[in-house]
Scaffold this motif. Structure first.
Motif, PDB file in Angstrom:
ATOM      1  N   CYS A 216       6.030  17.819  36.367  1.00  0.00           N
ATOM      2  CA  CYS A 216       4.585  17.665  36.550  1.00  0.00           C
ATOM      3  C   CYS A 216       4.025  18.877  37.282  1.00  0.00           C
ATOM      4  O   CYS A 216       4.571  19.317  38.299  1.00  0.00           O
ATOM      5  CB  CYS A 216       4.284  16.397  37.341  1.00  0.00           C
ATOM      6  N   ILE A 217       2.935  19.407  36.744  1.00  0.00           N
ATOM      7  CA  ILE A 217       2.226  20.496  37.402  1.00  0.00           C
ATOM      8  C   ILE A 217       0.830  20.015  37.780  1.00  0.00           C
ATOM      9  O   ILE A 217       0.198  19.254  37.038  1.00  0.00           O
ATOM     10  CB  ILE A 217       2.160  21.743  36.482  1.00  0.00           C
ATOM     11  N   ASP A 229      14.823   8.958  33.501  1.00  0.00           N
ATOM     12  CA  ASP A 229      15.399   7.656  33.823  1.00  0.00           C
ATOM     13  C   ASP A 229      15.267   7.304  35.306  1.00  0.00           C
ATOM     14  O   ASP A 229      15.231   6.121  35.650  1.00  0.00           O
ATOM     15  CB  ASP A 229      16.869   7.603  33.417  1.00  0.00           C
ATOM     16  N   ALA A 230      15.212   8.318  36.169  1.00  0.00           N
ATOM     17  CA  ALA A 230      15.026   8.044  37.594  1.00  0.00           C
ATOM     18  C   ALA A 230      13.671   7.390  37.844  1.00  0.00           C
ATOM     19  O   ALA A 230      13.518   6.590  38.777  1.00  0.00           O
ATOM     20  CB  ALA A 230      15.143   9.335  38.408  1.00  0.00           C
ATOM     21  N   ILE A 231      12.705   7.720  37.001  1.00  0.00           N
ATOM     22  CA  ILE A 231      11.373   7.128  37.138  1.00  0.00           C
ATOM     23  C   ILE A 231      11.330   5.755  36.474  1.00  0.00           C
ATOM     24  O   ILE A 231      10.973   4.754  37.105  1.00  0.00           O
ATOM     25  CB  ILE A 231      10.305   8.047  36.516  1.00  0.00           C
ATOM     26  N   THR A 232      11.708   5.697  35.212  1.00  0.00           N
ATOM     27  CA  THR A 232      11.485   4.478  34.433  1.00  0.00           C
ATOM     28  C   THR A 232      12.565   3.424  34.611  1.00  0.00           C
ATOM     29  O   THR A 232      12.305   2.228  34.405  1.00  0.00           O
ATOM     30  CB  THR A 232      11.356   4.818  32.941  1.00  0.00           C
ATOM     31  N   ASP A 233      13.790   3.827  34.978  1.00  0.00           N
ATOM     32  CA  ASP A 233      14.885   2.861  35.110  1.00  0.00           C
ATOM     33  C   ASP A 233      15.132   2.431  36.549  1.00  0.00           C
ATOM     34  O   ASP A 233      15.698   1.357  36.774  1.00  0.00           O
ATOM     35  CB  ASP A 233      16.183   3.424  34.541  1.00  0.00           C
ATOM     36  N   GLU A 234      14.784   3.280  37.520  1.00  0.00           N
ATOM     37  CA  GLU A 234      15.113   2.984  38.905  1.00  0.00           C
ATOM     38  C   GLU A 234      13.896   2.608  39.754  1.00  0.00           C
ATOM     39  O   GLU A 234      13.967   1.686  40.556  1.00  0.00           O
ATOM     40  CB  GLU A 234      15.817   4.195  39.543  1.00  0.00           C
ATOM     41  N   MET A 235      12.801   3.328  39.589  1.00  0.00           N
ATOM     42  CA  MET A 235      11.646   3.112  40.461  1.00  0.00           C
ATOM     43  C   MET A 235      10.841   1.889  40.048  1.00  0.00           C
ATOM     44  O   MET A 235      11.033   1.331  38.969  1.00  0.00           O
ATOM     45  CB  MET A 235      10.745   4.346  40.448  1.00  0.00           C
ATOM     46  N   ARG A 289       8.286  -2.543  36.633  1.00  0.00           N
ATOM     47  CA  ARG A 289       8.927  -1.297  36.204  1.00  0.00           C
ATOM     48  C   ARG A 289       7.919  -0.154  36.282  1.00  0.00           C
ATOM     49  O   ARG A 289       6.756  -0.302  35.944  1.00  0.00           O
ATOM     50  CB  ARG A 289       9.418  -1.473  34.766  1.00  0.00           C
ATOM     51  N   MET A 290       8.384   1.009  36.725  1.00  0.00           N
ATOM     52  CA  MET A 290       7.525   2.192  36.827  1.00  0.00           C
ATOM     53  C   MET A 290       7.394   2.871  35.465  1.00  0.00           C
ATOM     54  O   MET A 290       8.385   3.075  34.760  1.00  0.00           O
ATOM     55  CB  MET A 290       8.130   3.173  37.829  1.00  0.00           C
ATOM     56  N   TYR A 295       3.710   6.661  37.866  1.00  0.00           N
ATOM     57  CA  TYR A 295       4.245   7.644  38.808  1.00  0.00           C
ATOM     58  C   TYR A 295       3.277   8.813  38.993  1.00  0.00           C
ATOM     59  O   TYR A 295       3.071   9.297  40.112  1.00  0.00           O
ATOM     60  CB  TYR A 295       5.603   8.152  38.333  1.00  0.00           C
ATOM     61  N   LEU A 296       2.656   9.255  37.902  1.00  0.00           N
ATOM     62  CA  LEU A 296       1.665  10.310  38.002  1.00  0.00           C
ATOM     63  C   LEU A 296       0.499   9.889  38.882  1.00  0.00           C
ATOM     64  O   LEU A 296       0.046  10.641  39.755  1.00  0.00           O
ATOM     65  CB  LEU A 296       1.138  10.674  36.607  1.00  0.00           C
ATOM     66  N   THR A 297       0.010   8.673  38.658  1.00  0.00           N
ATOM     67  CA  THR A 297      -1.135   8.180  39.423  1.00  0.00           C
ATOM     68  C   THR A 297      -0.814   8.087  40.906  1.00  0.00           C
ATOM     69  O   THR A 297      -1.572   8.538  41.764  1.00  0.00           O
ATOM     70  CB  THR A 297      -1.581   6.809  38.889  1.00  0.00           C
ATOM     71  N   LEU A 298       0.341   7.483  41.221  1.00  0.00           N
ATOM     72  CA  LEU A 298       0.709   7.325  42.631  1.00  0.00           C
ATOM     73  C   LEU A 298       1.016   8.670  43.298  1.00  0.00           C
ATOM     74  O   LEU A 298       0.725   8.862  44.480  1.00  0.00           O
ATOM     75  CB  LEU A 298       1.910   6.394  42.743  1.00  0.00           C
ATOM     76  N   THR A 299       1.593   9.597  42.530  1.00  0.00           N
ATOM     77  CA  THR A 299       1.939  10.898  43.095  1.00  0.00           C
ATOM     78  C   THR A 299       0.711  11.776  43.295  1.00  0.00           C
ATOM     79  O   THR A 299       0.562  12.435  44.337  1.00  0.00           O
ATOM     80  CB  THR A 299       2.953  11.631  42.195  1.00  0.00           C
TER      81      THR A 299
END
Length: 305
Positions: A216-217, A229-235, A289-290, A295-299
């Motif tokens: 992401c930029i 997968d760290a985003i969609t499978d874990e978070m 599930r994330m 993740y973009l919105t929260l980040t």
């Protein structure tokens, strides 16, 4: 002798940038680091004006940078537009967000033009792809819809033995069935040895389906570079009430300085690094599930405790 030959070993990135910097009035690309390795599809995300297209143009040697280095297939980006970079350029397939072909050309004629531009042009493959993509071969480029234009550009990029695809909003304007077909083609492409894809897109569901990593930029700077997968499978996204939020914050599960959240009318969404652990600790708090959008919105928009 050309010393800048392509390097497709698994140790060297097929696309690389280090400290890429470019200053414009009102906008700067600031120290961008980016790698795309063999076998990877890297999703490049960010809002309009964040620096995606500027980064891609710098990687391709289409614009001069102020500092930093970048390369594609082992060839420095600034050489891609010179004769010494022709070997690497032959093996790079590019799709921009607008069709960069003369409007008066018929689809059929595009293949003839490309055959003169690329030594490894595969006319039979181009013909098969135009058929697969339902492209009207007698129609002029200027009369194609945006989606048809994107499919024509992709057919060209896939027809000259490219080892790297660099795609800037390549699925924009496509209907869902056409997007599925394009994504299938990208999966097939990267499954072959020595291949990789860098793909910018606002359609994060496409990135979510096929990307191995997400970069992401924002405002010209890389904000995160994570395995998909760290985003969609874990978070996860915890849907908290105010009292719940205070308990989560006090638990120490997430360091307070890293606790990202977003307040809205019905409560507070909290970024959870491990949704399974969170569910064990707080079974009464819903945790979804994330998605990459979440993740973009929260980040990018969320507050930090």
């Amino acid at each position: 002798m050309n010393t800048h030959t392509s390097d497709t070993t698994t140790d060297a990135p097929l696309v690389s940038a280090r400290g890429l910097t470019k200053h414009y009035e009102g906008f700067s690309l600031e120290g961008v680091d980016l790698d795309v390795r063999e076998g990877e599809i890297v999703g490049f995300v960010g809002k309009n004006g964040a620096g995606k297209s500027t980064t891609i143009k710098a990687l391709l040697g289409l614009i001069a940078t102020d500092s930093g280095t970048s390369s594609v297939l082992g060839t420095p980006s600034e050489l891609l537009s010179r004769p010494v970079g022709a070997h690497a350029k032959e093996r790079v397939g590019v799709v921009f967000d607008t069709v960069s072909l003369p409007g008066h050309l018929r689809v059929r004629d595009v293949g003839t033009i490309y055959a003169h531009a690329y030594d490894r042009w595969d006319a039979h493959r181009f013909s098969r792809l135009t058929d697969t993509f339902d492209l009207p071969v007698e129609k002029c480029v200027k009369d194609l819809s945006r989606g048809m234009g994107m499919k024509l550009s992709l057919a060209c990029a896939l027809s000259h033995d490219a080892h790297v695809l660099i795609l800037d909003e390549a699925t924009a304007g496509l209907d869902p069935m056409a997007r599925d077909e394009v994504l299938d083609r990208l999966r097939d492409f990267v499954a072959e040895p020595g291949r990789a894809v860098l793909m910018s897109s606002h359609i994060t569901s496409d990135i979510e389906r096929i990307a191995d990593r997400v970069v992401c930029i924002d405002d010209g700077r890389i904000v995160f570079d994570l395995p998909k997968d760290a985003i969609t499978d874990e978070m996860g996204v915890a849907r908290c009430r105010v009292a719940d939020f205070e308990r989560v914050a006090a638990s120490g599960m997430v360091p307070e300085s890293e606790l990202r959240y977003l307040r809205h009318e019905y409560g507070i969404d909290v970024l959870v690094p491990d949704r399974y652990d969170f569910a064990r600790r707080f079974p009464e708090i819903p945790c979804d599930r994330m998605t990459i959008d979440d993740y973009l919105t929260l980040t990018l928009k969320g507050g930090v405790r």
